[in-house]
Design an enzyme around this catalytic site. Structure first.
Site, mmCIF file in Angstrom:
data_model
loop_
_atom_site.group_PDB
_atom_site.id
_atom_site.type_symbol
_atom_site.label_atom_id
_atom_site.label_comp_id
_atom_site.label_asym_id
_atom_site.label_seq_id
_atom_site.Cartn_x
_atom_site.Cartn_y
_atom_site.Cartn_z
ATOM 1 N N SER A 170 0.846 -1.189 0.000
ATOM 2 C CA SER A 170 0.000 0.000 0.000
ATOM 3 C C SER A 170 0.882 1.239 0.000
ATOM 4 O O SER A 170 2.015 1.211 0.497
ATOM 5 C CB SER A 170 -0.899 0.017 1.247
ATOM 6 O OG SER A 170 -1.529 1.277 1.414
ATOM 7 N N TYR B 123 -0.616 -0.068 10.444
ATOM 8 C CA TYR B 123 -0.946 -0.440 9.064
ATOM 9 C C TYR B 123 0.248 -0.202 8.148
ATOM 10 O O TYR B 123 0.592 -1.061 7.318
ATOM 11 C CB TYR B 123 -2.154 0.364 8.586
ATOM 12 C CG TYR B 123 -2.622 -0.022 7.195
ATOM 13 C CD1 TYR B 123 -3.054 -1.312 6.926
ATOM 14 C CD2 TYR B 123 -2.618 0.911 6.155
ATOM 15 C CE1 TYR B 123 -3.481 -1.679 5.652
ATOM 16 C CE2 TYR B 123 -3.047 0.559 4.885
ATOM 17 C CZ TYR B 123 -3.481 -0.737 4.635
ATOM 18 O OH TYR B 123 -3.894 -1.094 3.378
#
Length: 321
Positions: free
Chosen positions: A158, A184
């Protein structure tokens, strides 16, 4: 290798001239969003797809469109249970696939969680690192012998990897205040590094690995945090993008978001993408400037860093691969 694909390209555009008949593909996370679209596009172009999901009932309902694509073409589709937050379940799923013995041409590690409240997996690991990285780490290594020569592993990373590098000294936030976005970011950096080291270990056998950033897409991943938090994140991204001379952030559609996954899996040349981080259907450039923006941080592609993370992963899960 050059191509005409980019930010707005869709899965079907990327695969328009790709014949996947006879190819067998495993896609994790097929109960919603990108996983469903990835599976649908591959099946529509002739692949036999095995979809892995934690909740099989939810996945069966979500993949109606995938089964319809299989019924109307030459592809096929099946489901297996895989809970990446439970290593006993991960090992059991990998064993079932190994016992079945049928090889895969492509594995797409698409499943994941994002910005969750602080919590732990069944094995006591911080939820995002444990699910996004460690679950896939054990799974892809255990099924690696099933990958045919010429095969490919695609790890979904990501743009959030820009937020944080992995912390090999405190992967479970035992000594660091928990921040859901830092957690994350760490997990997505870890996924990118997994691709780097997996590629190094398997390229001589003709198997390559690549990490991809799908872009920003509205899916179930956003369920763990409020809208105002997402708006603040987008504002910070736009500031960073402006400073880097890049255009403002825009959300992609789901077919656009899944395009880089299928491009890296089935359209990109192995020597072009192997061991690299890709976005918008191309290999990303290194960019260590501040904030979240296009490009990839050098720490997410560093071979020595990838080796160190691999060793840490083996230590944590109690297995050597």
């Amino acid at each position: 290798m050059t191509n005409n694909f980019g930010f707005t390209s869709t899965t079907d555009e990327v695969l328009a001239r790709v014949d996947l008949k006879g190819k067998r593909v495993l896609v994790t996370g097929v109960s919603s969003g990108l996983g469903v679209e990835t599976a649908r596009a591959l099946v529509a172009h002739g692949a036999e797809v095995v979809g892995a999901a934690r909740n099989l009932a939810k996945a069966k309902q979500a993949t109606t469109v995938v089964r319809a694509a299989a019924a109307s073409g030459e592809g096929g589709f099946d489901l297996v249970e895989l809970d990446l937050a439970d290593l006993a379940n991960v090992r059991a799923c990998a064993q079932r696939l190994s016992d079945d013995g049928r090889p895969f041409d492509i594995v797409i590690a698409n499943a994941g969680v994002m910005a969750t409240p602080f919590g732990h997996t069944a094995d006591g690991f911080e939820m995002q690192f444990g699910t996004n990285f460690l679950g896939h780490f054990v799974f892809v290594n255990r099924i690696a012998p099933l990958l045919r020569e010429g095969g490919r592993l695609v790890m979904l990373s990501s743009g959030a990897h820009h937020i944080a590098d992995v912390d090999l000294n405190d992967p479970n936030f035992e000594h660091t205040p928990y921040d859901r976005w830092v957690a994350y970011g760490r997990s997505k950096t870890a996924d990118a590094l997994l691709a780097v080291e997996f590629d190094r270990r398997h390229r001589t056998a003709g198997v390559r690995a690549v990490a991809v950033h799908p872009g920003g897409i509205k899916t179930e991943l956003q369920r763990h945090y409020p809208q105002e938090e997402e708006e603040a994140l987008v504002a910070s991204m736009n500031a960073a993008r402006a400073a880097a001379g890049q255009p403002p952030f825009y959300y992609k559609t789901i077919p656009q978001g899944a395009a880089t996954s299928v491009w890296a899996a089935a359209a990109a040349a192995a020597d072009q993408a192997g061991g690299r981080y890709c976005e918008d259907c191309h290999v990303a450039e290194i960019d260590d400037s501040d904030g979240m923006h296009d490009g990839v941080r050098s720490y997410a592609t560093d071979p020595a860093h990838a080796k160190a993370l691999w060793a840490k992963g083996e230590e944590l899960v109690g297995e050597q691969f």
